[in-house]
Scaffold this motif. Structure first.
Motif, PDB file in Angstrom:
ATOM      1  N   SER A   9       0.823  -1.220   0.000  1.00 32.09           N
ATOM      2  CA  SER A   9       0.000   0.000   0.000  1.00 32.09           C
ATOM      3  C   SER A   9       0.852   1.263   0.000  1.00 32.09           C
ATOM      4  O   SER A   9       0.338   2.368   0.244  1.00 32.09           O
ATOM      5  CB  SER A   9      -0.917   0.005   1.235  1.00 32.09           C
ATOM      6  OG  SER A   9      -1.802  -1.099   1.212  1.00 32.09           O
ATOM      7  N   THR A  10       2.147   1.116  -0.283  1.00 33.63           N
ATOM      8  CA  THR A  10       3.081   2.237  -0.190  1.00 33.63           C
ATOM      9  C   THR A  10       3.281   2.899  -1.557  1.00 33.63           C
ATOM     10  O   THR A  10       3.516   2.215  -2.561  1.00 33.63           O
ATOM     11  CB  THR A  10       4.440   1.766   0.347  1.00 33.63           C
ATOM     12  OG1 THR A  10       4.241   1.146   1.624  1.00 33.63           O
ATOM     13  CG2 THR A  10       5.405   2.932   0.492  1.00 33.63           C
ATOM     14  N   TYR A  11       3.181   4.227  -1.566  1.00 36.40           N
ATOM     15  CA  TYR A  11       3.410   5.047  -2.754  1.00 36.40           C
ATOM     16  C   TYR A  11       4.367   6.175  -2.378  1.00 36.40           C
ATOM     17  O   TYR A  11       4.543   6.485  -1.189  1.00 36.40           O
ATOM     18  CB  TYR A  11       2.104   5.653  -3.274  1.00 36.40           C
ATOM     19  CG  TYR A  11       1.128   4.644  -3.843  1.00 36.40           C
ATOM     20  CD1 TYR A  11       0.916   4.566  -5.214  1.00 36.40           C
ATOM     21  CD2 TYR A  11       0.411   3.779  -3.010  1.00 36.40           C
ATOM     22  CE1 TYR A  11       0.014   3.647  -5.750  1.00 36.40           C
ATOM     23  CE2 TYR A  11      -0.488   2.858  -3.534  1.00 36.40           C
ATOM     24  CZ  TYR A  11      -0.677   2.798  -4.902  1.00 36.40           C
ATOM     25  OH  TYR A  11      -1.563   1.885  -5.427  1.00 36.40           O
ATOM     26  N   THR A  12       4.961   6.790  -3.393  1.00 38.86           N
ATOM     27  CA  THR A  12       5.774   7.982  -3.169  1.00 38.86           C
ATOM     28  C   THR A  12       5.091   9.164  -3.844  1.00 38.86           C
ATOM     29  O   THR A  12       4.825   9.130  -5.057  1.00 38.86           O
ATOM     30  CB  THR A  12       7.196   7.820  -3.734  1.00 38.86           C
ATOM     31  OG1 THR A  12       7.848   6.731  -3.074  1.00 38.86           O
ATOM     32  CG2 THR A  12       8.009   9.089  -3.509  1.00 38.86           C
ATOM     33  N   LEU A  13       4.789  10.196  -3.073  1.00 38.07           N
ATOM     34  CA  LEU A  13       4.184  11.422  -3.584  1.00 38.07           C
ATOM     35  C   LEU A  13       5.282  12.472  -3.716  1.00 38.07           C
ATOM     36  O   LEU A  13       6.016  12.739  -2.757  1.00 38.07           O
ATOM     37  CB  LEU A  13       3.086  11.902  -2.643  1.00 38.07           C
ATOM     38  CG  LEU A  13       2.332  13.165  -3.076  1.00 38.07           C
ATOM     39  CD1 LEU A  13       1.598  12.933  -4.387  1.00 38.07           C
ATOM     40  CD2 LEU A  13       1.358  13.608  -1.984  1.00 38.07           C
ATOM     41  N   THR A  14       5.403  13.056  -4.914  1.00 36.41           N
ATOM     42  CA  THR A  14       6.500  13.984  -5.196  1.00 36.41           C
ATOM     43  C   THR A  14       5.964  15.229  -5.883  1.00 36.41           C
ATOM     44  O   THR A  14       5.089  15.151  -6.755  1.00 36.41           O
ATOM     45  CB  THR A  14       7.551  13.319  -6.114  1.00 36.41           C
ATOM     46  OG1 THR A  14       8.058  12.153  -5.466  1.00 36.41           O
ATOM     47  CG2 THR A  14       8.700  14.262  -6.415  1.00 36.41           C
ATOM     48  N   ILE A  82       3.939   7.575   1.219  1.00 35.84           N
ATOM     49  CA  ILE A  82       2.645   7.641   1.889  1.00 35.84           C
ATOM     50  C   ILE A  82       1.964   6.277   1.784  1.00 35.84           C
ATOM     51  O   ILE A  82       2.353   5.436   0.979  1.00 35.84           O
ATOM     52  CB  ILE A  82       1.733   8.730   1.271  1.00 35.84           C
ATOM     53  CG1 ILE A  82       1.387   8.375  -0.173  1.00 35.84           C
ATOM     54  CG2 ILE A  82       2.396  10.088   1.352  1.00 35.84           C
ATOM     55  CD1 ILE A  82       0.349   9.309  -0.778  1.00 35.84           C
ATOM     56  N   ILE A  83       0.962   6.079   2.612  1.00 33.73           N
ATOM     57  CA  ILE A  83       0.183   4.838   2.603  1.00 33.73           C
ATOM     58  C   ILE A  83      -1.217   5.146   2.053  1.00 33.73           C
ATOM     59  O   ILE A  83      -1.902   6.036   2.546  1.00 33.73           O
ATOM     60  CB  ILE A  83       0.061   4.237   4.016  1.00 33.73           C
ATOM     61  CG1 ILE A  83       1.454   3.917   4.578  1.00 33.73           C
ATOM     62  CG2 ILE A  83      -0.798   2.975   3.978  1.00 33.73           C
ATOM     63  CD1 ILE A  83       2.226   2.886   3.781  1.00 33.73           C
ATOM     64  N   LEU A  84      -1.618   4.417   1.031  1.00 36.26           N
ATOM     65  CA  LEU A  84      -2.976   4.475   0.504  1.00 36.26           C
ATOM     66  C   LEU A  84      -3.649   3.161   0.861  1.00 36.26           C
ATOM     67  O   LEU A  84      -3.508   2.159   0.149  1.00 36.26           O
ATOM     68  CB  LEU A  84      -2.970   4.721  -1.007  1.00 36.26           C
ATOM     69  CG  LEU A  84      -2.295   6.015  -1.481  1.00 36.26           C
ATOM     70  CD1 LEU A  84      -2.391   6.140  -2.996  1.00 36.26           C
ATOM     71  CD2 LEU A  84      -2.924   7.242  -0.816  1.00 36.26           C
ATOM     72  N   ASP A  85      -4.355   3.160   1.959  1.00 31.28           N
ATOM     73  CA  ASP A  85      -4.938   1.940   2.512  1.00 31.28           C
ATOM     74  C   ASP A  85      -6.007   1.379   1.572  1.00 31.28           C
ATOM     75  O   ASP A  85      -6.916   2.089   1.141  1.00 31.28           O
ATOM     76  CB  ASP A  85      -5.558   2.257   3.875  1.00 31.28           C
ATOM     77  CG  ASP A  85      -5.872   0.994   4.669  1.00 31.28           C
ATOM     78  OD1 ASP A  85      -6.426   0.052   4.089  1.00 31.28           O
ATOM     79  OD2 ASP A  85      -5.556   0.974   5.874  1.00 31.28           O
ATOM     80  N   ALA A  86      -5.883   0.077   1.270  1.00 27.51           N
ATOM     81  CA  ALA A  86      -6.828  -0.571   0.357  1.00 27.51           C
ATOM     82  C   ALA A  86      -8.235  -0.607   0.918  1.00 27.51           C
ATOM     83  O   ALA A  86      -9.200  -0.775   0.159  1.00 27.51           O
ATOM     84  CB  ALA A  86      -6.352  -1.989   0.037  1.00 27.51           C
ATOM     85  N   ASP A  87      -8.405  -0.457   2.217  1.00 26.28           N
ATOM     86  CA  ASP A  87      -9.733  -0.438   2.819  1.00 26.28           C
ATOM     87  C   ASP A  87     -10.374   0.951   2.777  1.00 26.28           C
ATOM     88  O   ASP A  87     -11.577   1.080   3.008  1.00 26.28           O
ATOM     89  CB  ASP A  87      -9.672  -0.924   4.272  1.00 26.28           C
ATOM     90  CG  ASP A  87      -9.272  -2.386   4.379  1.00 26.28           C
ATOM     91  OD1 ASP A  87      -9.626  -3.150   3.454  1.00 26.28           O
ATOM     92  OD2 ASP A  87      -8.618  -2.751   5.371  1.00 26.28           O
ATOM     93  N   LEU A  88      -9.562   1.982   2.483  1.00 26.69           N
ATOM     94  CA  LEU A  88     -10.066   3.350   2.492  1.00 26.69           C
ATOM     95  C   LEU A  88     -10.194   3.944   1.096  1.00 26.69           C
ATOM     96  O   LEU A  88     -11.174   4.633   0.791  1.00 26.69           O
ATOM     97  CB  LEU A  88      -9.159   4.241   3.350  1.00 26.69           C
ATOM     98  CG  LEU A  88      -9.055   3.897   4.837  1.00 26.69           C
ATOM     99  CD1 LEU A  88      -8.068   4.833   5.522  1.00 26.69           C
ATOM    100  CD2 LEU A  88     -10.425   3.980   5.508  1.00 26.69           C
TER     101      LEU A  88
END
Length: 602
Positions: A9-14, A82-88
């Motif tokens: 669930s990990t992404y990088t926001l830049t 950042i974390i983009l939770d699969a439940d959210l």
């Protein structure tokens, strides 16, 4: 802005922010900025993310010689995982991220009150789950840093094409830059406000489709992202570009980006010129009329003459395949030089040669030959598109023969060779080539080493002919490596063009040795102590074969009662002192069984 998938669930926001190092306020160089993420359906705030400054470098000019003291740009990189939770993050409409900052450069020429106009950096991305399955997407990496300036009255072009890690389709268009709610009273809000965002105001006569005064005005190719403009006014101009991302023809996201382009008065730069001469009498090549036909034994080179009327102009030749890949022609002479300078010629020449092995397979290939100068702000170019067909030298396939059985079997079908354990097998291979090309012969075991299996291959390679000898001692150790030992024999031409290797695939199998013993056990014994036929014994049992070894003997009375057994090949039975008829069973570990009867006499 960019959002790149990492794992789970990990992404990088830049955020990549280009900062005017000449006119920008040093106090506006933030050490961190806040990005806010919202649900597109209801603008519900999902999270705020503080992005620290992780990079601060100067942007290089395409042509460093064109450096202008009035234009210097820094690339500021703000980034965090950042974390983009699969439940959210499941909204089918997707999400957007925004960063707001005020204000723009006072010197911008094409918008109203630039010093009070804010910026909103914006991207859209899809839900991370679709149809209960993880939906992985990275936004496209687009818009290389724009460090160059444009020249008034000269065509300016730039490649804004993006790269998408997921292979999604990208489309480009011009958009009006976003303003937002930041102000000079609150230039760096602690969080971004939700959409919709205000737009900047164009000056009279300008609009989304006419962002920079010019003839032509600013345009971008929807498919390639190539940006072009011939500005008609001096000044600093802001413009907006959007890249929309599609997967299976459905929009899944977009990225918007603001840019600034400085237009200066530049010294006049005249376009260079190029001529191509084909191999027939040195006549100048005529694009759209001529097609070069490259044949075996013919001239495969063309000559180029190129010049530029500007004094001291440095020219460079390059080529660009248009509709083919792989083999490409190469220059055999220098491709750069200066013209119209002290000691320099007025015209340069170069030779371009097509590979002998070039094969267009009956099609017409197109090659752009390009000459570029070193003018500012960007090089001017002249291009000639050369059409050509090419046929490589003919090559007759070599012939491979051998003493393996079933030589007429197609090469794609394995030949089967069965060898008794302990035997030695030899085969000879011969390769010939009608063209007299050098030949090399090899043998390779599939998933096993030849030597480990008791195999040996030697080759005598040569021009037009090669010979090989294969020998094998079929041992139990070889049988233990694999049930079938497959060897590929290959005859290879060592030629530059269209080599046509020939192969033989052979499967070798270890089989039991022929039973040459006359296994006729005696069926009468007389255990009377006279030294003749006193006991039942077998000195010529069938031989052991690898794992197929003597398992034992059992002797039964006529009523089925076991009266004797032994696991030893050297067994000896004296009849147990009772006359009568008995039956024996001899077994081997590989399943072989021998039965018989035996009479014991007093």
């Amino acid at each position: 802005m960019e959002l790149q998938y990492r794992s789970g669930s990990t992404y990088t926001l830049t955020l990549n922010l280009y900062f005017d190092a000449i006119n920008g306020n040093p106090g506006a160089l933030d050490q961190q900025l806040t990005a806010s993420i919202f649900d597109k359906v209801n603008n519900r705030r999902m999270q705020n993310v503080s992005l620290p400054l992780v990079g601060n470098t100067f942007v290089q000019y395409t042509n460093p010689a064109c450096t202008s003291a009035s234009l210097s740009t820094r690339k500021l990189v703000y980034s965090r995982e950042i974390i983009l939770d699969a439940d959210l993050y499941t909204s089918t409409a997707g999400y957007y991220a925004a960063i707001e900052r005020c204000c723009r450069n006072n010197g911008i020429s094409n918008i109203v009150s630039p010093g009070a106009a804010a910026q909103t950096f914006y991207l859209e991305f899809p839900a991370v789950v679709r149809n209960r399955q993880r939906f992985i997407d990275s936004t496209p990496r687009i818009f290389p840093p724009l460090g160059d300036y444009a020249c008034k009255g000269e065509m300016f072009y730039y490649d804004f094409s993006g790269q998408d890690a997921d292979g999604d389709s990208l489309a480009y268009d011009l958009v009006t830059p976003l303003n937002g709610s930041a102000s000079d009273f609150d230039p760096a809000p602690f969080q971004a406000s939700p959409a919709p965002y205000r737009l900047i105001n164009w000056k009279p006569g300008l609009s989304t489709t006419n962002q920079i005064p010019g003839a032509p005005t600013l345009t971008i190719d929807a498919r390639t992202g190539r940006l072009m403009v011939r500005p008609s006014q001096l000044g600093l101009f802001v413009f907006g570009v959007r890249c929309t991302e599609y997967r299976n023809k459905v929009k899944i996201g977009e990225t918007r980006r603001d840019f600034q382009l400085y237009t200066l008065d530049c010294p006049r730069n005249t376009k260079p010129s190029l001529q191509v001469f084909n191999q027939v009498g040195g006549r100048a090549y005529q694009p759209k009329l001529d097609t070069l036909r490259l044949i075996p034994g013919g001239n495969r080179c063309i000559t180029m003459r190129f010049t530029d009327p500007d004094a001291g102009s440095r020219l460079t030749l390059t080529t660009l395949p248009v509709n083919f890949s792989g083999l490409a022609p190469t220059f055999t002479t220098t491709t750069t030089g200066t013209v119209h300078a002290p000691g320099a010629p007025d015209t340069l020449s170069a030779t371009l040669c097509f590979p002998e092995c070039q094969d267009t397979q009956g099609k017409v290939y197109l090659l752009d030959v390009i000459v570029a100068d070193n003018g500012c702000s960007l090089p001017k170019k002249d291009t000639i598109r050369v059409a050509f067909t090419a046929i490589p030298p003919a090559n007759t396939p070599p012939v491979l023969t051998s003493t393996f059985p079933s030589e007429a079997t197609p090469a794609t079908t394995p030949i089967i060779v069965r060898i008794p354990v302990g035997a030695t097998y030899t085969a000879d291979l011969t390769g010939t080539d009608a063209d007299g090309n050098p030949l090399t012969m090899t043998a390779v075991g599939q998933r096993f080493d030849l030597a480990a299996a008791g195999m040996r291959f030697t080759a005598q390679n040569g021009t037009g002919r090669a010979n090989g000898t294969f020998t094998w001692l079929a041992s139990c150790e070889a049988a233990q490596l694999q049930d079938n030992l497959t060897v590929t024999f290959q005859l290879q031409e060592t030629v530059r063009c269209t080599p046509k290797p020939q192969t033989r695939t052979v499967q070798f199998m270890v089989v039991p040795a022929p039973d040459t013993t006359n296994f006729l056990p005696p069926n009468i014994i007389t255990p009377n102590g006279d030294g003749k036929n006193d006991a039942f014994e077998l000195t010529q049992l069938p031989p052991d074969l690898c794992d197929g070894r003597f398992g034992g003997i059992k002797i039964f009375s006529r009523w089925g009662n076991e009266v004797f057994h032994s696991p030893a090949r050297t067994f000896r039975w004296n009849g147990s002192g009772s006359a009568g008829v008995y039956y024996y069973l001899i077994t081997f570990t590989d399943g072989r069984r021998y039965k018989g009867w035996l009479q014991v006499l007093p």
